[in-house]
Enzyme design. Structure first.
Site, mmCIF file in Angstrom:
data_model
loop_
_atom_site.group_PDB
_atom_site.id
_atom_site.type_symbol
_atom_site.label_atom_id
_atom_site.label_comp_id
_atom_site.label_asym_id
_atom_site.label_seq_id
_atom_site.Cartn_x
_atom_site.Cartn_y
_atom_site.Cartn_z
ATOM 1 N N CYS A 57 3.436 6.375 -3.469
ATOM 2 C CA CYS A 57 3.786 6.785 -2.110
ATOM 3 C C CYS A 57 5.265 6.633 -1.780
ATOM 4 O O CYS A 57 5.733 7.196 -0.795
ATOM 5 C CB CYS A 57 2.954 5.991 -1.103
ATOM 6 S SG CYS A 57 1.175 6.243 -1.263
ATOM 7 N N HIS A 117 12.876 -2.037 -7.887
ATOM 8 C CA HIS A 117 11.696 -1.924 -8.754
ATOM 9 C C HIS A 117 11.271 -3.334 -9.167
ATOM 10 O O HIS A 117 12.058 -4.090 -9.706
ATOM 11 C CB HIS A 117 12.049 -1.092 -9.990
ATOM 12 C CG HIS A 117 10.856 -0.499 -10.673
ATOM 13 N ND1 HIS A 117 9.770 -1.251 -11.061
ATOM 14 C CD2 HIS A 117 10.571 0.785 -11.020
ATOM 15 C CE1 HIS A 117 8.877 -0.455 -11.629
ATOM 16 N NE2 HIS A 117 9.334 0.786 -11.619
ATOM 17 N N HIS A 146 15.639 3.456 15.360
ATOM 18 C CA HIS A 146 14.283 3.913 15.048
ATOM 19 C C HIS A 146 13.943 3.506 13.616
ATOM 20 O O HIS A 146 14.811 3.521 12.734
ATOM 21 C CB HIS A 146 14.173 5.438 15.186
ATOM 22 C CG HIS A 146 14.810 5.981 16.434
ATOM 23 N ND1 HIS A 146 14.252 5.819 17.679
ATOM 24 C CD2 HIS A 146 15.987 6.638 16.617
ATOM 25 C CE1 HIS A 146 15.044 6.387 18.584
ATOM 26 N NE2 HIS A 146 16.100 6.875 17.961
ATOM 27 N N HIS A 176 6.326 2.591 6.423
ATOM 28 C CA HIS A 176 5.381 3.175 5.475
ATOM 29 C C HIS A 176 3.970 3.183 6.062
ATOM 30 O O HIS A 176 3.434 2.141 6.443
ATOM 31 C CB HIS A 176 5.412 2.337 4.198
ATOM 32 C CG HIS A 176 4.451 2.764 3.141
ATOM 33 N ND1 HIS A 176 4.804 3.610 2.122
ATOM 34 C CD2 HIS A 176 3.142 2.463 2.935
ATOM 35 C CE1 HIS A 176 3.764 3.802 1.331
ATOM 36 N NE2 HIS A 176 2.741 3.120 1.803
ATOM 37 N N ASN A 222 -3.118 8.893 5.166
ATOM 38 C CA ASN A 222 -2.107 8.589 4.158
ATOM 39 C C ASN A 222 -1.850 9.858 3.357
ATOM 40 O O ASN A 222 -2.641 10.232 2.492
ATOM 41 C CB ASN A 222 -2.594 7.459 3.244
ATOM 42 C CG ASN A 222 -1.539 7.038 2.228
ATOM 43 O OD1 ASN A 222 -0.628 7.789 1.915
ATOM 44 N ND2 ASN A 222 -1.678 5.841 1.696
#
Length: 464
Positions: free
Chosen positions: A195, A276, A360, A364, A397
């Site tokens: 995602c 990562h 703003h 997720h 989602n």
């Protein structure tokens, strides 16, 4: 994909070499000139070198989000009938589990399902997966090209991200073929990145355009997912969750370094960060595609996923905070970090108040628990997470494109204006965290293709 230490050192070496070379040349070419004139020439040379070597500014010209037709709405009743039809599951337990998950998911009755759910045999196939991908991509790209008035021949780079569907020829080839793009267009096809790949693909465009020169001006980024072939018909609970929360969605964005486009662009991308965390085994396996004990393939969302998201979010913001926080908040944050390391110091550092840096925030929208975890970690109130919660309710989602549906919510609510700063943050398998920091360079105008146009008057809802 941060600027490496090697690149920084290389730039320093180039600057030093240039200064020494210019000083050497000036010494011999201007031997009879007074010192002030030589100094002035050297200063002009350095300024011109600096201006010529600066990275190009990168802008979001515009974007479009795909909105499927009303007949594709995946209501609770439709989803329930789909589960019960033709003995899709051999025991009632998986159905009961999914019914419970869906009822608590935060998804509403207006999300959209893939085409195969509305076909007579309701069987996922490669053909229906391609149909799902093509419908979203062509709709979003057509709308984007019409809005930006950029023709397909003017596109220099195409970046496509689709996490778990990778047909051959690739989706980027599909786009080149559909829009008859020029032979020297550069294409990149990203897959398996989860995602967060929508944010990461914009980061990639940003890196290309910052140093690409004027020969590379326009990058088309297509952010999509085809969930058809990822429907799971086994009984493993951790894999059944994906059936309940993932929905159809696609976004297309035009990114440019062309300064003449600044006056018509929406936003400038000022910072980009991706981290990562796959070196940690628990992070690596938090969301994992595998076969269950019956050999049925699915994506397992483990119980550890929410903890992993919180831990890695904290690591991510440690890097992001010094780059974006105002000085007063940064001093406060650094003081808390230092005092933590001191004997008898605080138990843990203070969480930076990112609302002091951004007007703003696009959180997720991976799921109800993810939004709640981000709110807890970053101390966000309901007003900050509202756009994420409403986007989850309206569209579910949509995987990698979710932050753009959330961005559209801000625009539909008329909450953004020129000069505002916006933070997008997303998570992905692997485990990855990505951030984009934008600055609005113009006041947004109403978009006829905003996917919220037909429902924005109903929001916000009190859904949690």
């Amino acid at each position: 994909m941060e600027l490496s230490t090697f690149s920084i050192h290389r730039r320093i070496q180039i600057v030093i070499f240039t200064l020494l070379t210019s000083a050497f040349l000036l010494r011999f070419l201007t031997a009879n000139l007074p010192l002030t004139a030589v100094t002035a020439l050297a200063a002009i040379f350095v300024i011109l070198f600096h201006l010529g070597s600066r990275p190009y500014r990168v802008y979001l010209v515009n974007y479009s989000c795909f909105q499927p037709p009303p007949g594709r709405k995946c209501t609770y009743d439709l989803a329930n009938d789909f589960l019960l039809r033709d003995g899709r599951f051999t025991t009632p337990e998986p159905v009961t589990f999914m019914q419970n998950i869906y009822s608590k998911s935060g998804l509403g009755n207006d999300t959209y399902g893939p085409p195969f759910m509305f076909e007579e045999n309701q069987t996922p196939s490669l053909k229906s997966a391609l149909q799902e991908a093509e419908e979203g991509i062509f709709s979003a790209v057509n709308s984007l090209l019409a809005k930006t008035k950029i023709s397909s021949e003017e596109i220099d780079v195409v970046i496509v991200t689709c996490g778990s569907f990778s047909p051959s020829p690739s989706i980027s080839s599909l786009i080149v073929n559909k829009y008859n793009m020029k032979p020297d267009v550069k294409t990149y096809n990203l897959s398996g990145m989860g995602c967060s790949s929508g944010v990461l693909s914009i980061d990639m465009a940003y890196r290309i355009l910052r140093g690409g020169g004027r020969k590379i001006k326009n990058t088309l980024v297509v952010i999509t997912e085809s969930i058809t072939l990822n429907w799971y018909e086994g009984e493993e609970r951790s894999m059944l969750v994906t059936n309940c929360i993932f929905r159809v969605g696609c976004a297309a964005a035009m990114i440019t370094n062309n300064p003449s486009r600044r006056s018509t662009a929406k936003m400038e991308l000022t910072h980009s960060l991706r981290t990562h965390h796959g070196a940690d085994d628990s992070a690596y396996r938090a969301a994992f595609q595998e076969e269950d004990n019956k050999g049925i393939t699915g994506v397992s969302l483990t119980k550890d996923l929410i903890r992993v998201a919180g831990v890695n979010l904290r690591q991510h913001i440690k890097i992001l905070a010094p780059r974006v926080l105002p000085m007063s908040e940064l001093v406060r944050y650094v003081y808390s970090v230092v005092s933590t390391a001191m004997p008898r110091g605080e138990l843990k550092p203070l969480v930076p108040d990112f609302t002091t840096a951004f007007d703003h925030i696009c959180v997720h929208t991976g799921g109800k628990a993810v939004i709640e975890q981000v709110g807890r970690v970053l101390k966000f109130g309901d007003s900050v997470t509202e756009p994420a919660r409403m986007t989850l309710n309206r569209f579910g989602n949509t995987s990698s494109s979710l932050v753009f549906y959330e961005l559209a919510y801000f625009e539909a609510k008329n909450r953004v204006k020129k000069g505002d700063k916006m933070w997008m943050i997303a998570f992905g398998t692997g485990f990855k965290v990505g951030s984009l920091v934008w600055k609005w360079v113009s006041d947004p105008e109403p978009e006829v293709d905003n996917p919220w146009n037909d429902s924005i008057h109903n929001y916000p809802l009190k859904v949690w």
